[in-house]
Design a protein around this motif. Structure first.
Motif, PDB file in Angstrom:
ATOM      1  N   GLN A  36       0.851  -1.192   0.000  1.00 51.72           N
ATOM      2  CA  GLN A  36       0.000   0.000   0.000  1.00 51.72           C
ATOM      3  C   GLN A  36       0.892   1.249   0.000  1.00 51.72           C
ATOM      4  O   GLN A  36       1.658   1.461   0.926  1.00 51.72           O
ATOM      5  N   THR A  37       0.781   2.037  -1.056  1.00 50.80           N
ATOM      6  CA  THR A  37       1.635   3.197  -1.239  1.00 50.80           C
ATOM      7  C   THR A  37       0.793   4.461  -1.321  1.00 50.80           C
ATOM      8  O   THR A  37      -0.231   4.490  -2.033  1.00 50.80           O
ATOM      9  N   ASN A  38       1.208   5.496  -0.605  1.00 51.51           N
ATOM     10  CA  ASN A  38       0.564   6.800  -0.666  1.00 51.51           C
ATOM     11  C   ASN A  38       1.547   7.828  -1.215  1.00 51.51           C
ATOM     12  O   ASN A  38       2.708   7.879  -0.798  1.00 51.51           O
ATOM     13  N   ARG A  39       1.074   8.629  -2.139  1.00 50.14           N
ATOM     14  CA  ARG A  39       1.808   9.800  -2.584  1.00 50.14           C
ATOM     15  C   ARG A  39       1.094  11.027  -2.036  1.00 50.14           C
ATOM     16  O   ARG A  39      -0.118  11.168  -2.208  1.00 50.14           O
ATOM     17  N   GLN A  40       1.867  11.910  -1.394  1.00 49.00           N
ATOM     18  CA  GLN A  40       1.266  13.083  -0.778  1.00 49.00           C
ATOM     19  C   GLN A  40       2.044  14.332  -1.154  1.00 49.00           C
ATOM     20  O   GLN A  40       3.285  14.332  -1.197  1.00 49.00           O
TER      21      GLN A  40
END
Length: 448
Positions: A314-318
């Protein structure tokens, strides 16, 4: 016979008249001499042997001199020389230290603690409460040179305790400092203050929501032209309690703070800790960060007796941006902060969060007592309705030591969190559970 006597007498008179002037000339000084000679007495006034002598004239009185302004005792004993820097002990303004005489080696030992009684009422019932805000022993100082610093701190207000910060800092000048290790990231000036330096019992909830947290990496910081502070960071995108960085994770950060009238105070209550009149100051900040963070789990491997980190996929870009404004006067402190953040989860819909908060403090008794208020607002996702959070707080604080070293805080807060339901929210996190929350806080802060 008579003729002979007359002739003899005449001859004697002639001899005396010739000899005596010659003797007198021989005893007189030469012409031009500075020697002062007293004329010889006449033969009839010459003293007779063993005759009584006249008394000597008294000497002339010495000229009067004014007495000295301050008379010091003769030959005072030499004062015992004191070492300029004690090898160990409490140094005012610094704390408890162990140090070398040249200060090239110095170790500072201390503790920051927040002990609180905080009844909390939420969702129609009393909630569990934590009796510690923070409990952080630390060790810091410098080694080899006074501009090579180190810092390590722990958090004991959790189970199990964990490493909070640990870094080495190279600060050869005010223009450039490099910090390497696990540290608090520079996004949001409010979060950059320690627990003993903030106005309220804890950091603002909206600020905590947008803050990028602690991370491992590099921070370059300094002051340019005595008015512009800069912070540039490159981090591994690793959560606080995770020590192994995953490949591909990173966070880039930048912050610029403009102080047109000079630097602001080192705490959020300048009217308490500033010696003398509080200088008038205004200050503003622009800041932002961008990063890619993949979550991970830790599993215990019984073969190696180690916890091993595994990526969850699970990857988040912010990407986030923020701005703040600071006002500091002798009778008022005011601070306002605003944020916007775009989040792109790998397995859910992207969303945008916005929020703002503000606080103000006013002294009631100089250097001793103040009153403060704070307001928070957050829209967790502008793409989802009915998910706002807002709160208001009021506080009375007593600064026992007239510093941040010993403070008693009494606070009341009320807040409300709306929610459209978990199905509508998806991956959007909220600040707290839905509904009304009220709490009262009695907190004792110490900083040693």
């Amino acid at each position: 016979m008579r003729r002979h006597s007359w002739s003899t007498s005449l001859i004697c008179k002639v001899l005396l008249s010739l000899v005596l002037p010659a003797i007198a000339r021989a005893q007189s000084p030469a012409v031009g001499s500075d020697v002062k000679v007293t004329p010889a007495p006449a033969p009839e006034s010459l003293p007779v042997a063993n005759a009584p002598q006249p008394p000597l004239a008294p000497p002339p009185p010495a000229p009067e001199t004014p007495p000295p302004v301050s008379a010091a005792p003769p030959n005072p004993p030499p004062a015992e020389a004191k070492p300029p820097n004690p090898p160990a002990g409490y140094v005012p303004g610094t704390g408890f230290v162990i140090q070398s005489p040249d200060l090239n080696y110095r170790m500072r030992i201390g503790l920051v603690g927040g002990y609180k009684f905080e009844p909390t009422y939420a969702d129609g019932a009393w909630q569990q409460r934590n009796t510690f805000f923070v409990l952080r022993p630390f060790v810091g100082g410098n080694f080899f040179r006074d501009w090579i610093h180190f810092w390590t701190s722990f958090e004991f207000a959790a189970n199990p305790p964990y490493l909070l910060d640990s870094y080495v800092e190279f600060a050869p000048s005010k223009i450039f400092t490099l910090r390497v290790g696990q540290q608090w990231t520079p996004f949001d000036r409010h979060e950059y203050f320690g627990p003993q330096e903030i106005l309220f019992p804890e950091w603002a909830p909206v600020s905590e929501y947008f803050w990028s947290g602690r991370d491992k990496g590099l921070t370059a910081l300094g002051t340019l032209t005595k008015q512009l502070d800069y912070y540039l960071g490159l981090y591994s995108g690793t959560p606080l309690r995770q020590y192994n960085a995953l490949p591909g994770n990173y966070v880039l950060e930048a912050r610029f703070t403009w102080n047109p009238l000079g630097p602001t105070a080192t705490t959020e209550f300048p009217y308490i800790v500033t010696e003398g009149p509080v200088p008038f100051r205004v200050s503003a900040t622009l800041q932002g960060y961008y990063g890619k963070i993949q979550s991970a789990t830790e599993n215990f491997n019984p073969s190696t007796f180690r916890f091993e980190t595994e990526a969850t996929g699970q990857t988040n870009r912010q990407a986030a941006a923020g701005a703040d404004f600071w006002l500091q006067t002798e009778w008022l402190y005011f601070y306002v902060d605003g944020f916007v953040r775009r989040t792109e989860p790998s397995m859910a819909a992207r969303y945008t969060s916005v929020g703002a908060w503000a606080q103000a403090g006013v002294p009631l008794v100089a250097k001793t007592l103040d009153i403060a208020t704070r307001f928070n607002w957050l829209d967790a996702s502008i793409d989802v309705g009915d998910d706002d959070f807002y709160s208001i707080e009021g506080q009375l604080a007593y600064y026992v030591s007239h510093t941040q070293g010993l403070v008693v805080k009494l606070r009341y807060a009320a807040g409300h969190q709306s929610s459209p339901g978990m199905a509508a929210l998806g991956d959007v996190p909220l600040i707290t559970s839905p509904g009304w929350t009220q709490l009262g806080t009695l907190q004792l802060n110490i900083a040693l």
